[in-house]
Design an enzyme around this catalytic site. Structure first.
Site, PDB file in Angstrom:
ATOM      1  CE  LYS A 130      -3.818   1.845   2.891  1.00 55.30           C
ATOM      2  NZ  LYS A 130      -4.615   1.535   4.105  1.00 55.30           N
ATOM      3  CB  SER A 154      -7.846   3.316   3.252  1.00 62.34           C
ATOM      4  OG  SER A 154      -6.941   2.824   4.224  1.00 62.34           O
ATOM      5  CB  SER A 193      -8.031   0.318   6.110  1.00 62.96           C
ATOM      6  OG  SER A 193      -8.741   1.520   6.307  1.00 62.96           O
TER       7      SER A 193
END
Length: 396
Positions: free
Chosen positions: A39, A116, A140
């Protein structure tokens, strides 16, 4: 499927649109020959960590070293194949990013992937990586795990170093991993978790009936076969987790998290006046107001609930609940619907966030082909217990 050691053919819009990122893993190790994605909150040496916002990227220097989690996976033989899209500065649960695009959910292309850590989940679900690093503050990792049909876990808060990670709410932030099978997830977490495991043996599953009651009917129905499998393995007891109602717990969790990320981003916003999508800008404005409130009652409540649940689990029980109360929303839903979806999701994800307890999401349900995750929450330090049970259930 592209080979994990080559630059990925990004059919799902999972990767940050920039020059290819590649770092070769060690010559030997338990992850040799596998590819992982990270990420865009994790530092990669020599590159700017963009955090899903172009003004963040423009206002920060390149990283001097790999983040702890990135380095651990490289040292284990895995190769980094790319950096994945995140909701803007990690503030989101549905997977949208107006600057880099919203990744496609490979398991339900007409629906959102969850955030996210949206790009990380899309990369693994779409076969572009074997593993992917994500983060979980308010859900997330768990939400995109459920929406994309993956294994993922929020570890006990503090058990994985966040060195080299852009943290937004320090008392909530955790490092997570996505995988398509339970055994690989177990291997990855074995490389990342510290040595603070807490012994215990699962004797009972506590089925949180109030958590299931919050969920929509398609979610509850999709999880019945998995619940039956779990009940066949271990004794189960139906419980009410919150006497005052889980939505009230979620309100307290949101206030505490908002107050922390308001402080995190305050000086940067003041210095650079960055661009935001409407929903992120609105969230930051509300968070700034929350940060000025007296939150002593919320902090005291957090301590009390953690102690209460930890005592209830007693090193021998796990809480069972749906990972999210809803199916992944359709792409293109209006902002008002996005806000409502996020609020409902935190009614369940806020439990582990509030208490700092580990929670694993298992891809054991489907509603008309759409993935639905079942979750287990354990006592502090029971991460290895959750991973072991996940492998047992996968083999059952």
């Amino acid at each position: 499927m592209s080979h994990p050691l080559r630059a990925p053919n990004d059919a799902f819009g999972a990767f940050v649109p920039s020059a290819p990122v590649h770092a070769t893993g060690a010559a030997t190790g338990p992850l040799k020959g596998l590819g992982f994605a990270a990420k865009d909150l994790f530092d990669v040496a020599g590159l700017v960590t963009g955090c899903g916002n172009p003004d963040w990227a423009a206002s920060h220097p390149p990283a001097r070293a790999h983040a702890f989690a990135v380095q651990r996976l490289l040292d284990a033989g895995a190769t980094l194949v790319g950096r994945t899209i995140t909701d803007e500065i990690s503030l989101g649960l549905l997977g949208r990013n107006q600057f880099h695009g919203t990744p496609i959910n490979p398991r339900a292309p007409e629906r959102l992937p969850g955030g996210s850590s949206s790009g990380s989940a899309a990369a693994v679900a779409g076969g572009l990586a074997d593993l992917a690093l994500g983060t979980d503050s308010g859900g997330s990792v768990r939400v995109p795990s459920s929406f994309c049909g993956l294994y993922g876990m929020r570890p006990t808060h503090g058990r994985i170093s966040v060195a080299g990670l852009m943290t937004q709410s320090p008392s909530f932030d955790t490092v997570g991993v996505f995988a398509r099978d339970a055994a690989l997830l177990d291997t990855a977490y074995g490389l990342l978790l510290d040595d603070q495991a807490q012994a215990g043996k699962v004797e009972t599953i506590l089925v949180a009936t109030d958590a299931f009651a919050i969920a929509d009917a398609p979610v509850r129905e999709a999880l019945q076969p998995a619940l039956a499998k779990l009940r066949a393995l271990l004794p189960a007891e139906d419980i009410t987790l919150s006497q005052e109602g889980l939505p009230r717990w979620a309100e307290r969790q949101r206030r505490l998290q908002q107050a922390e990320f308001a402080v995190t981003f305050r000086d940067w916003i003041d210095a650079f006046n960055p661009r935001f999508s409407f929903e992120v800008g609105r969230g930051l404005a509300l968070a700034a107001l929350t940060a000025e409130m007296d939150l002593s009652a919320e902090r005291a409540f957090r301590i009390a609930v953690r102690a209460e649940i930890t005592d209830r689990l007693g090193g021998r029980a796990l809480i069972c609940l749906p990972t999210t109360p809803i199916l992944p929303p359709l792409r293109g839903i209006p902002l008002s619907a996005m806000g409502e979806a996020g609020r409902r999701i935190t009614e369940l994800t806020g439990i582990a966030g509030l208490t700092g307890l580990p929670q694993i999401s298992l891809p054991l349900g489907e509603a008309a082909g759409i993935p639905v995750g079942l979750s287990l929450i354990g006592w502090p330090g029971s991460d290895e217990v959750l991973l072991a049970l996940a492998k047992t259930l996968a083999a059952a």
